[in-house]
Design a protein around this motif. Structure first.
Motif, short mmCIF file in Angstrom:
data_model
loop_
_atom_site.label_atom_id
_atom_site.label_comp_id
_atom_site.label_asym_id
_atom_site.label_seq_id
_atom_site.Cartn_x
_atom_site.Cartn_y
_atom_site.Cartn_z
N HIS A 70 0.82 -1.22 0.00
CA HIS A 70 0.00 0.00 0.00
C HIS A 70 0.85 1.26 0.00
O HIS A 70 0.61 2.20 0.76
CB HIS A 70 -0.97 0.00 1.18
CG HIS A 70 -1.87 -1.19 1.21
ND1 HIS A 70 -2.86 -1.39 0.27
CD2 HIS A 70 -1.91 -2.25 2.03
CE1 HIS A 70 -3.49 -2.52 0.53
NE2 HIS A 70 -2.92 -3.08 1.59
N GLY A 71 1.89 1.26 -0.83
CA GLY A 71 2.73 2.44 -0.98
C GLY A 71 3.80 2.63 0.09
O GLY A 71 4.55 3.60 0.03
N LEU A 116 3.60 -8.76 -8.72
CA LEU A 116 4.99 -9.22 -8.80
C LEU A 116 5.90 -8.03 -8.52
O LEU A 116 5.63 -6.92 -8.92
CB LEU A 116 5.29 -9.80 -10.18
CG LEU A 116 4.57 -11.09 -10.52
CD1 LEU A 116 4.93 -11.53 -11.94
CD2 LEU A 116 4.89 -12.19 -9.53
N GLY A 117 6.95 -8.28 -7.82
CA GLY A 117 7.88 -7.21 -7.47
C GLY A 117 7.52 -6.51 -6.17
O GLY A 117 8.17 -5.55 -5.80
N ALA A 118 6.48 -6.99 -5.48
CA ALA A 118 6.09 -6.37 -4.21
C ALA A 118 7.07 -6.72 -3.10
O ALA A 118 7.04 -6.10 -2.04
CB ALA A 118 4.67 -6.81 -3.82
N VAL A 119 7.92 -7.70 -3.34
CA VAL A 119 8.93 -8.10 -2.36
C VAL A 119 10.27 -8.22 -3.07
O VAL A 119 10.36 -8.83 -4.12
CB VAL A 119 8.60 -9.46 -1.71
CG1 VAL A 119 9.68 -9.85 -0.71
CG2 VAL A 119 7.24 -9.44 -1.05
N ASP A 120 11.29 -7.62 -2.49
CA ASP A 120 12.65 -7.76 -3.01
C ASP A 120 13.49 -8.45 -1.94
O ASP A 120 13.35 -8.17 -0.75
CB ASP A 120 13.28 -6.39 -3.30
CG ASP A 120 12.65 -5.70 -4.48
OD1 ASP A 120 12.32 -6.39 -5.47
OD2 ASP A 120 12.48 -4.46 -4.41
N VAL A 121 14.35 -9.34 -2.39
CA VAL A 121 15.35 -9.93 -1.52
C VAL A 121 16.64 -9.17 -1.83
O VAL A 121 17.12 -9.20 -2.96
CB VAL A 121 15.51 -11.44 -1.76
CG1 VAL A 121 16.60 -12.01 -0.87
CG2 VAL A 121 14.19 -12.17 -1.53
#
Length: 73
Positions: A22-23, A48-53
Motif C-alpha cells: 500500500h505504498g 509481482l515485485g512487491a517483495v525484493d530480496v
C-alpha cells in the motif's frame, strides 16, 4: 538484532526482505526458507515485485512478523 528476536533456523543464513505494501516499504530479516515461502505467498496475493530480496547484511532489521508460520507444514 534490533528487536532481540532470534532466527527460528539459526543454521540458515538470514536475508533482507524489502516489502512494498500500500505504498509503504517495510524491511525485515528472515531465514532463507521462510523468506522464499513468504515471497511465493506474497506474490500470489499482490503484484509481482512487491517483495525484493536484497543481498547483504540484515543485522539490525526486525524479524519478519510470523516468520515461524512460514516454516510450519
Amino acid at each position: 538484532m534490533l528487536n532481540g528476536a532470534l532466527s527460528p533456523r539459526p543454521e540458515e543464513s538470514d536475508v533482507h526482505l524489502s516489502v512494498y505494501l500500500h505504498g509503504a516499504r517495510f524491511d525485515f530479516a528472515a531465514c532463507l526458507t521462510a523468506a522464499l515461502i513468504f515471497v511465493q505467498e506474497h506474490q500470489a496475493r499482490h503484484y509481482l515485485g512487491a517483495v525484493d530480496v536484497i543481498p547483504g547484511d540484515s543485522t539490525g532489521l526486525p524479524r519478519l512478523p510470523g516468520e515461524r508460520l512460514y516454516l510450519e507444514p
